[in-house]
Design an enzyme around this catalytic site. Structure first.
Site, mmCIF file in Angstrom:
data_model
loop_
_atom_site.group_PDB
_atom_site.id
_atom_site.type_symbol
_atom_site.label_atom_id
_atom_site.label_comp_id
_atom_site.label_asym_id
_atom_site.label_seq_id
_atom_site.Cartn_x
_atom_site.Cartn_y
_atom_site.Cartn_z
ATOM 1 N N ARG A 45 0.846 -1.199 0.000
ATOM 2 C CA ARG A 45 0.000 0.000 0.000
ATOM 3 C C ARG A 45 0.879 1.247 0.000
ATOM 4 N NH1 ARG A 45 -1.314 1.514 4.686
ATOM 5 N NH2 ARG A 45 -2.279 -0.426 5.376
ATOM 6 N N TYR A 97 -17.030 17.445 -13.775
ATOM 7 C CA TYR A 97 -17.362 16.038 -14.006
ATOM 8 C C TYR A 97 -18.433 15.574 -12.992
ATOM 9 C CZ TYR A 97 -16.769 10.979 -14.062
ATOM 10 O OH TYR A 97 -17.001 9.634 -14.119
ATOM 11 N N ASP A 169 -8.053 19.237 -13.402
ATOM 12 C CA ASP A 169 -8.341 17.894 -13.889
ATOM 13 C C ASP A 169 -7.987 17.892 -15.376
ATOM 14 O OD1 ASP A 169 -9.531 15.600 -14.984
ATOM 15 O OD2 ASP A 169 -11.168 15.615 -13.520
ATOM 16 N N LYS A 194 -9.209 6.915 -18.916
ATOM 17 C CA LYS A 194 -9.516 7.477 -20.236
ATOM 18 C C LYS A 194 -8.306 7.380 -21.179
ATOM 19 C CE LYS A 194 -13.182 8.271 -17.842
ATOM 20 N NZ LYS A 194 -13.486 9.545 -17.195
HETATM 21 C C1 PLP Z 1 -13.965 9.870 -15.859
HETATM 22 C C2 PLP Z 1 -13.549 11.143 -15.259
HETATM 23 C C3 PLP Z 1 -13.272 11.231 -13.891
HETATM 24 C C4 PLP Z 1 -13.457 10.056 -12.943
HETATM 25 O O1 PLP Z 1 -12.581 9.036 -13.222
HETATM 26 P P1 PLP Z 1 -12.895 7.477 -12.846
HETATM 27 O O2 PLP Z 1 -11.652 6.814 -13.283
HETATM 28 O O3 PLP Z 1 -14.111 7.089 -13.607
HETATM 29 O O4 PLP Z 1 -13.108 7.448 -11.374
HETATM 30 C C5 PLP Z 1 -12.853 12.448 -13.399
HETATM 31 N N1 PLP Z 1 -12.732 13.533 -14.200
HETATM 32 C C6 PLP Z 1 -12.993 13.474 -15.514
HETATM 33 C C7 PLP Z 1 -12.847 14.704 -16.338
HETATM 34 C C8 PLP Z 1 -13.424 12.292 -16.095
HETATM 35 O O5 PLP Z 1 -13.702 12.251 -17.395
#
Ligand code: PLP
Length: 380
Positions: A45, A97, A169, A194
Site C-alpha cells: 500500500r 465532471y 483535472d 480514459k
Molecule cells: C472519468 C472522469 C473522472 C473520474 O474518473 P474514474 O476513473 O471514472 O473514477 C474524473 N474527471 C474526468 C474529467 C473524467 O472524465
C-alpha cells in the site's frame, strides 16, 4: 529529446534482469533483512515497484515533482480533497465532471466543506467568488461534456493571490496537449481510465504535484487512505502511455474533421468543439493546448428533443453507446441520461447540457467510416 522519444525513454528497463517490459510485482509485502531494514519497499500500500515506475512516468509527463497512482480517477480526486479541513471553501468550475460533483456535494459538504460553482470562463466570476477561506480552485479545461475552456494561467494567479491551491483535472487534454503545472497549477489530477490507459480496459487515477511539500502531503494521504492502483493495472497503464501521444494526436485530428462535418449539417444545432473557429474560447484553447483540441465533441439537434437524440445514439454502429471516453474505440453517449444523471436538471441546463446533447468520444477507427456512421444515424 522530442516528446515521442521521451515517452518511450521514460519507461525504464528492469535494472535487475534487463526485462524490457516493466515487471509486475504482484506482492503485498517485502522481506526485511532486519526489523526496519529493507530495499526501499516494506508494504505494497505504501509503495510497490511497478507502481513507482508508473508514478515517475506521470511526474515526468506532467513536468511535476511527484506522481501518485490511485484505483480510479475519483479516488485521486478524493485524495486531493483530503488536503482540506472543516470550514474550507472550494471554487469549482460549474460543469465539473458529474462524479466529482457527487463527491463534493454529497460527501464533502457534510464534512463542512463549502463549494461554490462558477462559470470559470469569465474571470470576473472567479474574482468575485474567491475569498480568504478558499483553499482550492478546481478547474477542468476542456469540460465535460460542453467543452468549455478556462484560462488556467490567469486563474492560477488569482488563486495564489488569495492563498488557494490551483487544481486542474487534465483528463480531457492529457499532457500531450496541456501541462497545467507549467501554466501555474499546483496539482494535476487525471482519470487514467480514459486516454492514459487508452483501451477502455481498466480504471485508474493520478495526482501529480508541483512541489515537495505537496508531494509529502499526498503521499501521506495515499498511504493513510489506501486507494492505490494494483500492480497489474499499473502495468497496463504503462503500456497504454507508450502509445498515448500517437493515439491522442490521431484522435484529435479525427475529432476536428467530424466536428467540421457536423457543423455544416442542416439537422444539427450547436457543435461544441474547441478546435472550431466558432468556439467562443478557440483562441485560449489554441494557446493553452498547443492546438491539440481533444477528441471529445458534443452537439445538439435542431429538433431539440430527448427522443430524437435517443434515436441517434441508438443508431450509430461504430460509435458504441456507452459511458466513458478516451479509448481506441469510438463511443457515443447522452449525458443527461447517462454520465450527468446525478446532476440536477436545472443545474444541467444552466451549464448548457440540454436533454438532447449528444457526446462523442472519437477513437482511432478510419475517420471517413466514423463520419459516415454519424451521418447515417442523424439522417435516419
Ligand atoms: C472519468 C472522469 C473522472 C473520474 O474518473 P474514474 O476513473 O471514472 O473514477 C474524473 N474527471 C474526468 C474529467 C473524467 O472524465
Amino acid at each position: 529529446m522530442r516528446s515521442l522519444t521521451k515517452i518511450i525513454q521514460s519507461v525504464p528497463t528492469d535494472p535487475l534482469t534487463g526485462s524490457i517490459a516493466v515487471p509486475v510485482y504482484q506482492t503485498s509485502t517485502f522481506v526485511q533483512s532486519a526489523p526496519g531494514v529493507n530495499k526501499g519497499y516494506d508494504y505494497a500500500r505504501t509503495n510497490n515497484p511497478t507502481r513507482a515506475v508508473l508514478e515517475n512516468i506521470l511526474a515526468e509527463l506532467e513536468e511535476g515533482h511527484s506522481g501518485f497512482a490511485f484505483a480510479t480517477g475519483l479516488a485521486a480526486i478524493d485524495a486531493v480533497l483530503k488536503l482540506l479541513s472543516y470550514g474550507d471553501e472550494i471554487v469549482a468550475v460549474d460543469d465539473i465532471y458529474g462524479g466529482a460533483y457527487r463527491l463534493l456535494t454529497h460527501v464533502y459538504q457534510k464534512f463542512g466543506i463549502k463549494i461554490n460553482y462558477v462559470d470559470t470562463r469569465n474571470i470576473e466570476n472567479v474574482k468575485k467568488t474567491i475569498n480568504n477561506n478558499t483553499k482550492l480552485v478546481w478547474l477542468e479545461s476542456p469540460t465535460n461534456p460542453t467543452l468549455k475552456i478556462s484560462d488556467i494561467k490567469t486563474i492560477s494567479e488569482l488563486a495564489h493571490q488569495s492563498g488557494a491551491l490551483m487544481v486542474v483535472d487534465n483528463t480531457f487534454a492529457t499532457p500531450v496537449a496541456q501541462r497545467p503545472l507549467s501554466l501555474g497549477a499546483d496539482i494535476v489530477v487525471h482519470s487514467g481510465t480514459k486516454y492514459l490507459g487508452g483501451h477502455s480496459d481498466l480504471l485508474a487515477g493520478f495526482v501529480v504535484t508541483q512541489n515537495e511539500e505537496l508531494s509529502e502531503k499526498i503521499k501521506f494521504i495515499q498511504n493513510a487512505s489506501g486507494g492505490v492502483l494494483a500492480p497489474w493495472d499499473c502495468f497496463l497503464v504503462i503500456r497504454g502511455i507508450e502509445t498515448l501521444e500517437i493515439r491522442y494526436k490521431q484522435q484529435c485530428q479525427t475529432a476536428l474533421q467530424v466536428a467540421q462535418v457536423l457543423e455544416k449539417h442542416p439537422l444539427v444545432d450547436k457543435v461544441h468543439y474547441p478546435g472550431l473557429k466558432t468556439h467562443v474560447n478557440h483562441e485560449i484553447a489554441s494557446r493553452q493546448q498547443n492546438a491539440w483540441f481533444g477528441a471529445m465533441i458534443s452537439f445538439s439537434l435542431k429538433e431539440d428533443t430527448t427522443e430524437n437524440a435517443e434515436k441517434v445514439v441508438c443508431q450509430t454502429k461504430l460509435f458504441k453507446l456507452a459511458e466513458s471516453l478516451g479509448g481506441v474505440k469510438s463511443l457515443v453517449s447522452l449525458p443527461a441520461k447517462m454520465t450527468h444523471v446525478s446532476v440536477p436538471r436545472e443545474k444541467r441546463l444552466q451549464s448548457g447540457i440540454q436533454d438532447s446533447l449528444i457526446r462523442l468520444s472519437c477513437g482511432i477507427e478510419d475517420v471517413q467510416d466514423l463520419i459516415e456512421d454519424i451521418l447515417q444515424a442523424i439522417n435516419s
